[in-house]
Design a protein around this motif. Structure first.
Motif, PDB file in Angstrom:
ATOM      1  N   TRP A   1       0.701  -1.352  -0.250  1.00 18.58           N
ATOM      2  CA  TRP A   1       0.349   0.108   0.070  1.00 18.58           C
ATOM      3  C   TRP A   1       0.953   0.744  -0.124  1.00 18.58           C
ATOM      4  CZ3 TRP A   1      -1.336   4.629   2.677  1.00 18.58           C
ATOM      5  CH2 TRP A   1      -1.582   5.067   2.860  1.00 18.58           C
ATOM      6  N   ALA A   2       0.584   2.493  -1.074  1.00 18.09           N
ATOM      7  CA  ALA A   2       1.079   3.561  -0.938  1.00 18.09           C
ATOM      8  C   ALA A   2       0.341   4.162  -1.435  1.00 18.09           C
ATOM      9  CB  ALA A   2       2.453   3.311  -1.916  1.00 18.09           C
ATOM     10  N   GLN A   3       0.654   6.123  -1.099  1.00 18.35           N
ATOM     11  CA  GLN A   3      -0.384   6.850  -1.578  1.00 18.35           C
ATOM     12  C   GLN A   3       0.153   6.967  -3.130  1.00 18.35           C
ATOM     13  OE1 GLN A   3      -0.711   9.958   1.007  1.00 18.35           O
ATOM     14  NE2 GLN A   3      -1.595   8.657   2.791  1.00 18.35           N
ATOM     15  N   ASP A   4      -0.892   8.069  -4.229  1.00 15.31           N
ATOM     16  CA  ASP A   4      -0.614   8.196  -5.040  1.00 15.31           C
ATOM     17  C   ASP A   4       0.045   9.233  -5.468  1.00 15.31           C
ATOM     18  OD1 ASP A   4      -2.246   6.376  -6.524  1.00 15.31           O
ATOM     19  OD2 ASP A   4      -4.154   8.052  -6.495  1.00 15.31           O
ATOM     20  N   PRO A   5       0.296  10.437  -4.154  1.00 16.12           N
ATOM     21  CA  PRO A   5       2.323  11.542  -4.627  1.00 16.12           C
ATOM     22  C   PRO A   5       2.727  10.150  -4.580  1.00 16.12           C
ATOM     23  CG  PRO A   5       0.161  12.637  -2.997  1.00 16.12           C
ATOM     24  CD  PRO A   5       0.133  10.317  -3.519  1.00 16.12           C
ATOM     25  N   ASP A   6       3.414   8.982  -3.591  1.00 16.18           N
ATOM     26  CA  ASP A   6       4.441   8.519  -3.619  1.00 16.18           C
ATOM     27  C   ASP A   6       4.638   7.085  -4.565  1.00 16.18           C
ATOM     28  OD1 ASP A   6       4.657   9.532  -1.071  1.00 16.18           O
ATOM     29  OD2 ASP A   6       3.651   7.918   0.198  1.00 16.18           O
ATOM     30  N   THR A   7       3.321   6.576  -5.552  1.00 15.48           N
ATOM     31  CA  THR A   7       3.538   5.956  -6.346  1.00 15.48           C
ATOM     32  C   THR A   7       3.632   6.851  -7.504  1.00 15.48           C
ATOM     33  OG1 THR A   7       2.254   4.661  -4.857  1.00 15.48           O
ATOM     34  CG2 THR A   7       2.560   3.886  -7.222  1.00 15.48           C
ATOM     35  N   TRP A   8       3.174   7.476  -7.797  1.00 14.24           N
ATOM     36  CA  TRP A   8       2.411   8.629  -8.854  1.00 14.24           C
ATOM     37  C   TRP A   8       3.143   9.602  -8.812  1.00 14.24           C
ATOM     38  CZ3 TRP A   8       2.332   4.864 -12.825  1.00 14.24           C
ATOM     39  CH2 TRP A   8       1.373   3.397 -12.106  1.00 14.24           C
ATOM     40  N   GLY A   9       3.412  10.319  -7.959  1.00 16.18           N
ATOM     41  CA  GLY A   9       3.713  11.779  -7.971  1.00 16.18           C
ATOM     42  C   GLY A   9       3.046  12.272  -8.852  1.00 16.18           C
ATOM     43  N   ARG A  10       1.290  12.219  -7.798  1.00 15.35           N
ATOM     44  CA  ARG A  10       0.465  13.498  -7.764  1.00 15.35           C
ATOM     45  C   ARG A  10      -0.653  12.986  -7.307  1.00 15.35           C
ATOM     46  NH1 ARG A  10      -1.885  11.265 -13.936  1.00 15.35           N
ATOM     47  NH2 ARG A  10       0.115   9.768 -14.549  1.00 15.35           N
ATOM     48  N   PRO A  11      -1.592  13.695  -7.334  1.00 14.04           N
ATOM     49  CA  PRO A  11      -2.671  13.318  -5.918  1.00 14.04           C
ATOM     50  C   PRO A  11      -3.452  11.869  -6.090  1.00 14.04           C
ATOM     51  CG  PRO A  11      -3.410  15.005  -6.584  1.00 14.04           C
ATOM     52  CD  PRO A  11      -1.743  15.584  -7.922  1.00 14.04           C
ATOM     53  N   ASP A  12      -3.895  11.672  -7.835  1.00  8.97           N
ATOM     54  CA  ASP A  12      -4.887  10.722  -7.598  1.00  8.97           C
ATOM     55  C   ASP A  12      -4.753  10.132  -9.299  1.00  8.97           C
ATOM     56  OD1 ASP A  12      -6.638   9.375  -6.736  1.00  8.97           O
ATOM     57  OD2 ASP A  12      -8.583  10.779  -6.508  1.00  8.97           O
ATOM     58  N   TYR A  13      -4.456   9.222  -9.289  1.00  7.03           N
ATOM     59  CA  TYR A  13      -4.413   7.776 -10.232  1.00  7.03           C
ATOM     60  C   TYR A  13      -4.956   7.113 -10.330  1.00  7.03           C
ATOM     61  CZ  TYR A  13      -2.067   6.154 -14.150  1.00  7.03           C
ATOM     62  OH  TYR A  13      -1.305   5.653 -15.360  1.00  7.03           O
ATOM     63  N   TRP A  14      -5.706   6.219 -11.135  1.00  6.90           N
ATOM     64  CA  TRP A  14      -6.049   4.916 -10.959  1.00  6.90           C
ATOM     65  C   TRP A  14      -5.661   4.340 -11.557  1.00  6.90           C
ATOM     66  CZ3 TRP A  14     -12.927   5.839 -10.869  1.00  6.90           C
ATOM     67  CH2 TRP A  14     -12.807   6.195 -10.030  1.00  6.90           C
ATOM     68  N   ALA A  15      -4.231   3.187 -11.395  1.00  4.74           N
ATOM     69  CA  ALA A  15      -3.660   2.554 -11.956  1.00  4.74           C
ATOM     70  C   ALA A  15      -4.572   0.649 -12.951  1.00  4.74           C
ATOM     71  CB  ALA A  15      -2.565   1.991 -11.087  1.00  4.74           C
ATOM     72  N   THR A  16      -3.958   0.275 -14.004  1.00  8.09           N
ATOM     73  CA  THR A  16      -4.708  -0.847 -14.701  1.00  8.09           C
ATOM     74  C   THR A  16      -4.088  -1.703 -12.780  1.00  8.09           C
ATOM     75  OG1 THR A  16      -2.672  -1.034 -15.690  1.00  8.09           O
ATOM     76  CG2 THR A  16      -4.650   0.402 -16.430  1.00  8.09           C
ATOM     77  N   PRO A  17      -4.118  -3.209 -13.595  1.00  7.24           N
ATOM     78  CA  PRO A  17      -3.242  -3.961 -12.772  1.00  7.24           C
ATOM     79  C   PRO A  17      -2.167  -3.987 -13.165  1.00  7.24           C
ATOM     80  CG  PRO A  17      -5.910  -5.341 -13.684  1.00  7.24           C
ATOM     81  CD  PRO A  17      -5.611  -3.598 -14.530  1.00  7.24           C
ATOM     82  N   LEU A  18      -1.723  -3.888 -14.349  1.00  4.38           N
ATOM     83  CA  LEU A  18      -0.425  -4.330 -14.820  1.00  4.38           C
ATOM     84  C   LEU A  18       0.518  -3.051 -14.064  1.00  4.38           C
ATOM     85  CD1 LEU A  18       1.945  -4.520 -16.723  1.00  4.38           C
ATOM     86  CD2 LEU A  18       1.151  -3.753 -18.749  1.00  4.38           C
ATOM     87  N   GLU A  19       0.029  -1.633 -14.037  1.00  9.60           N
ATOM     88  CA  GLU A  19       0.823  -0.920 -14.271  1.00  9.60           C
ATOM     89  C   GLU A  19       0.842  -0.975 -12.090  1.00  9.60           C
ATOM     90  OE1 GLU A  19      -0.841   3.198 -16.821  1.00  9.60           O
ATOM     91  OE2 GLU A  19      -2.081   2.737 -14.787  1.00  9.60           O
TER      92      GLU A  19
END
Length: 193
Positions: free
Chosen positions: A49-67
């Motif tokens: 588990w990680a927050q989107d800013p840490d994973t994606w560098g933005r406040p909210d991002y919905w990732a695909t299973p591959l991502e």
């Protein structure tokens, strides 16, 4: 999907995608309840588990299973989405699944606090008490036993339901939820649509 996984994320992700595809193939022979257990366990034990800013560098991002598998990290939306797509690929009808935005009561220093959270709800029948797949509480429980969750809205590819409504408020989730529309487009580009 292996070529895409390798080019974007490398050999570790290819191994995880191979495990995922094997798990989906195995799940197709299981009961729906066992499919839920396997999908829930697969992501809850392999993804951090990680927050989107840490994973994606933005406040909210919905990732695909591959991502999600490529990063090895996900927030609650990503866990729910990965389980939803996994179960559909394993043969569960999308009408039985809803990605559900809830207010979750979480323990905190000053007492319980409400926070936005997302889970996956499985409806064995249209009017049934749904079973909840969650990344915070890994035991799959009926919603009636999850007093810590208050549903706000749920959605799938067929519609959007507000609160605990039995009928959808809209049958056009892609037009109402831009992040869902974007996610479905990216998943299709990855061969999942």
């Amino acid at each position: 999907m292996q070529k895409l996984a390798y080019s974007r994320y490398g050999p570790e992700t290819v191994r995880l995608v191979d495990e995922w595809e094997a798990a989906i193939e195995n799940m197709q022979r299981l009961s729906h309840e066992d499919k839920l257990i396997e999908a829930n366990r697969f992501f809850n034990t392999r993804i951090q588990w990680a927050q989107d800013p840490d994973t994606w560098g933005r406040p909210d991002y919905w990732a695909t299973p591959l991502e999600t598998m490529g990063r090895g990290m996900a927030d609650c939306e990503d866990f729910a989405i990965a389980k939803y797509i996994t179960l559909i690929l394993a043969g569960v009808d999308s009408s039985q699944l809803r990605i559900t935005y809830v207010k979750a009561q979480l323990p905190s220093e000053g007492g319980p606090a409400l926070t936005a959270h997302m889970v996956l709800a499985y409806y064995p029948s249209a009017n049934a008490d749904p079973l909840i797949l969650d990344n915070l509480i890994t035991e799959i429980l009926p919603a009636s036993q999850r007093s810590d969750l208050t549903p706000v809205y749920g959605f799938n590819s067929l519609g959007i339901w507000v609160g605990g409504a039995r009928n959808p408020a809209s049958r056009e989730p892609e037009s109402r939820l831009s992040r869902w529309r974007d996610l479905l487009r990216r998943a299709a580009e990855e061969g999942l649509g």
